[in-house]
Design a protein around this motif. Structure first.
Motif, PDB file in Angstrom:
ATOM      1  N   ASN A  60       2.333 -14.561   2.576  1.00 41.67           N
ATOM      2  CA  ASN A  60       2.605 -13.242   3.140  1.00 41.67           C
ATOM      3  C   ASN A  60       2.727 -13.166   4.648  1.00 41.67           C
ATOM      4  O   ASN A  60       3.337 -12.244   5.171  1.00 41.67           O
ATOM      5  CB  ASN A  60       1.502 -12.255   2.718  1.00 41.67           C
ATOM      6  CG  ASN A  60       1.461 -12.057   1.234  1.00 41.67           C
ATOM      7  OD1 ASN A  60       2.461 -11.744   0.615  1.00 41.67           O
ATOM      8  ND2 ASN A  60       0.289 -12.273   0.642  1.00 41.67           N
ATOM      9  N   HIS A  61       2.107 -14.101   5.367  1.00 41.67           N
ATOM     10  CA  HIS A  61       1.994 -13.893   6.807  1.00 41.67           C
ATOM     11  C   HIS A  61       3.321 -14.047   7.540  1.00 41.67           C
ATOM     12  O   HIS A  61       4.031 -15.032   7.388  1.00 41.67           O
ATOM     13  CB  HIS A  61       0.963 -14.821   7.445  1.00 41.67           C
ATOM     14  CG  HIS A  61       0.721 -14.484   8.875  1.00 41.67           C
ATOM     15  ND1 HIS A  61       0.117 -13.310   9.249  1.00 41.67           N
ATOM     16  CD2 HIS A  61       1.046 -15.121  10.014  1.00 41.67           C
ATOM     17  CE1 HIS A  61       0.070 -13.258  10.565  1.00 41.67           C
ATOM     18  NE2 HIS A  61       0.628 -14.343  11.056  1.00 41.67           N
ATOM     19  N   ALA A  62       3.626 -13.028   8.305  1.00 44.42           N
ATOM     20  CA  ALA A  62       4.789 -12.996   9.196  1.00 44.42           C
ATOM     21  C   ALA A  62       4.521 -11.870  10.183  1.00 44.42           C
ATOM     22  O   ALA A  62       3.740 -10.954   9.898  1.00 44.42           O
ATOM     23  CB  ALA A  62       6.066 -12.710   8.414  1.00 44.42           C
ATOM     24  N   ASP A  63       5.138 -11.959  11.362  1.00 42.22           N
ATOM     25  CA  ASP A  63       5.028 -10.826  12.283  1.00 42.22           C
ATOM     26  C   ASP A  63       5.680  -9.638  11.608  1.00 42.22           C
ATOM     27  O   ASP A  63       6.798  -9.738  11.088  1.00 42.22           O
ATOM     28  CB  ASP A  63       5.728 -11.132  13.609  1.00 42.22           C
ATOM     29  CG  ASP A  63       4.890 -12.027  14.503  1.00 42.22           C
ATOM     30  OD1 ASP A  63       3.662 -12.083  14.306  1.00 42.22           O
ATOM     31  OD2 ASP A  63       5.466 -12.663  15.395  1.00 42.22           O
ATOM     32  N   ARG A  64       4.982  -8.540  11.603  1.00 41.11           N
ATOM     33  CA  ARG A  64       5.491  -7.340  10.969  1.00 41.11           C
ATOM     34  C   ARG A  64       5.966  -6.350  12.017  1.00 41.11           C
ATOM     35  O   ARG A  64       5.436  -6.321  13.124  1.00 41.11           O
ATOM     36  CB  ARG A  64       4.413  -6.692  10.109  1.00 41.11           C
ATOM     37  CG  ARG A  64       4.083  -7.505   8.859  1.00 41.11           C
ATOM     38  CD  ARG A  64       2.802  -6.994   8.226  1.00 41.11           C
ATOM     39  NE  ARG A  64       2.526  -7.563   6.934  1.00 41.11           N
ATOM     40  CZ  ARG A  64       1.961  -8.741   6.735  1.00 41.11           C
ATOM     41  NH1 ARG A  64       1.629  -9.508   7.760  1.00 41.11           N
ATOM     42  NH2 ARG A  64       1.720  -9.182   5.520  1.00 41.11           N
ATOM     43  N   THR A  65       6.912  -5.539  11.632  1.00 43.21           N
ATOM     44  CA  THR A  65       7.309  -4.404  12.455  1.00 43.21           C
ATOM     45  C   THR A  65       6.389  -3.266  12.042  1.00 43.21           C
ATOM     46  O   THR A  65       6.518  -2.718  10.947  1.00 43.21           O
ATOM     47  CB  THR A  65       8.781  -4.018  12.198  1.00 43.21           C
ATOM     48  OG1 THR A  65       9.596  -5.150  12.490  1.00 43.21           O
ATOM     49  CG2 THR A  65       9.188  -2.841  13.064  1.00 43.21           C
ATOM     50  N   LEU A  66       5.413  -2.987  12.882  1.00 43.50           N
ATOM     51  CA  LEU A  66       4.416  -1.966  12.563  1.00 43.50           C
ATOM     52  C   LEU A  66       4.858  -0.627  13.159  1.00 43.50           C
ATOM     53  O   LEU A  66       5.012  -0.510  14.370  1.00 43.50           O
ATOM     54  CB  LEU A  66       3.047  -2.374  13.110  1.00 43.50           C
ATOM     55  CG  LEU A  66       2.500  -3.701  12.562  1.00 43.50           C
ATOM     56  CD1 LEU A  66       1.251  -4.109  13.319  1.00 43.50           C
ATOM     57  CD2 LEU A  66       2.225  -3.598  11.068  1.00 43.50           C
ATOM     58  N   GLU A  67       5.075   0.327  12.275  1.00 45.14           N
ATOM     59  CA  GLU A  67       5.513   1.643  12.724  1.00 45.14           C
ATOM     60  C   GLU A  67       4.364   2.390  13.390  1.00 45.14           C
ATOM     61  O   GLU A  67       3.192   2.124  13.129  1.00 45.14           O
ATOM     62  CB  GLU A  67       6.015   2.455  11.535  1.00 45.14           C
ATOM     63  CG  GLU A  67       7.220   1.846  10.851  1.00 45.14           C
ATOM     64  CD  GLU A  67       7.676   2.689   9.676  1.00 45.14           C
ATOM     65  OE1 GLU A  67       7.841   3.914   9.854  1.00 45.14           O
ATOM     66  OE2 GLU A  67       7.849   2.116   8.599  1.00 45.14           O
TER      67      GLU A  67
END
Length: 155
Positions: A73-80
């Protein structure tokens, strides 16, 4: 797991490329202590990205690493940016509960994820974790924190 022990475990994770992690829960089964860590990005806890460390209670050695969730699952996420505030999220909690803390997190939700406020709240001797969607204010999940002789469980 605090102080030098906590620092040692955090260093172990960093040295293996796991990045910023936060210890969440632990449980002891016999002579093995299992400690759950979740990845953190911009002060948001990423619960889908868990790593579990198994530590020998006899000598403190790390004897196991379960990192399947993290690796999948780990990846940089675009956090709103949340549509509702921490204060507004806490308003969704029953008045019979006392809010102890409110933190942003990402939780698994079916085949996707949702950004939520994790609200720790107490009632008499019970503690709960309530997950409120940070975009809609919808209550997603309620879990009870159960202290056990061997650690802290969430059910």
């Amino acid at each position: 797991v605090t102080g030098q022990d906590g620092a040692y475990l955090s260093e172990f994770l960093l040295s293996r490329g796991y990045g910023a992690m936060e210890m969440n829960y632990y449980a002891q089964f016999g002579a093995i202590l299992t400690v759950n860590y979740a990845a953190v990005q911009n002060n948001v806890v990423l619960y889908p990205d868990l790593v579990k460390l198994q530590i020998s209670m006899e000598n403190g050695a790390i004897i196991g690493v379960e990192a399947g969730n993290y690796l999948r699952n780990h990846a940089d996420r675009t956090l709103e940016i949340p549509a509702i505030s921490e204060t507004d999220a806490a308003k969704y909690i029953s008045p019979r509960l006392s809010v102890e803390s409110v933190n942003l997190c990402v939780i698994p939700y079916g085949l996707s994820e949702r950004m939520c406020y994790e609200i720790s709240a107490t009632s008499a001797e019970d503690t709960y974790l309530i997950y409120v969607d940070a975009m809609t204010g919808e209550e997603i999940e309620i879990m009870q924190v159960v202290p056990s002789g061997g650690g802290t469980l969430v059910m």
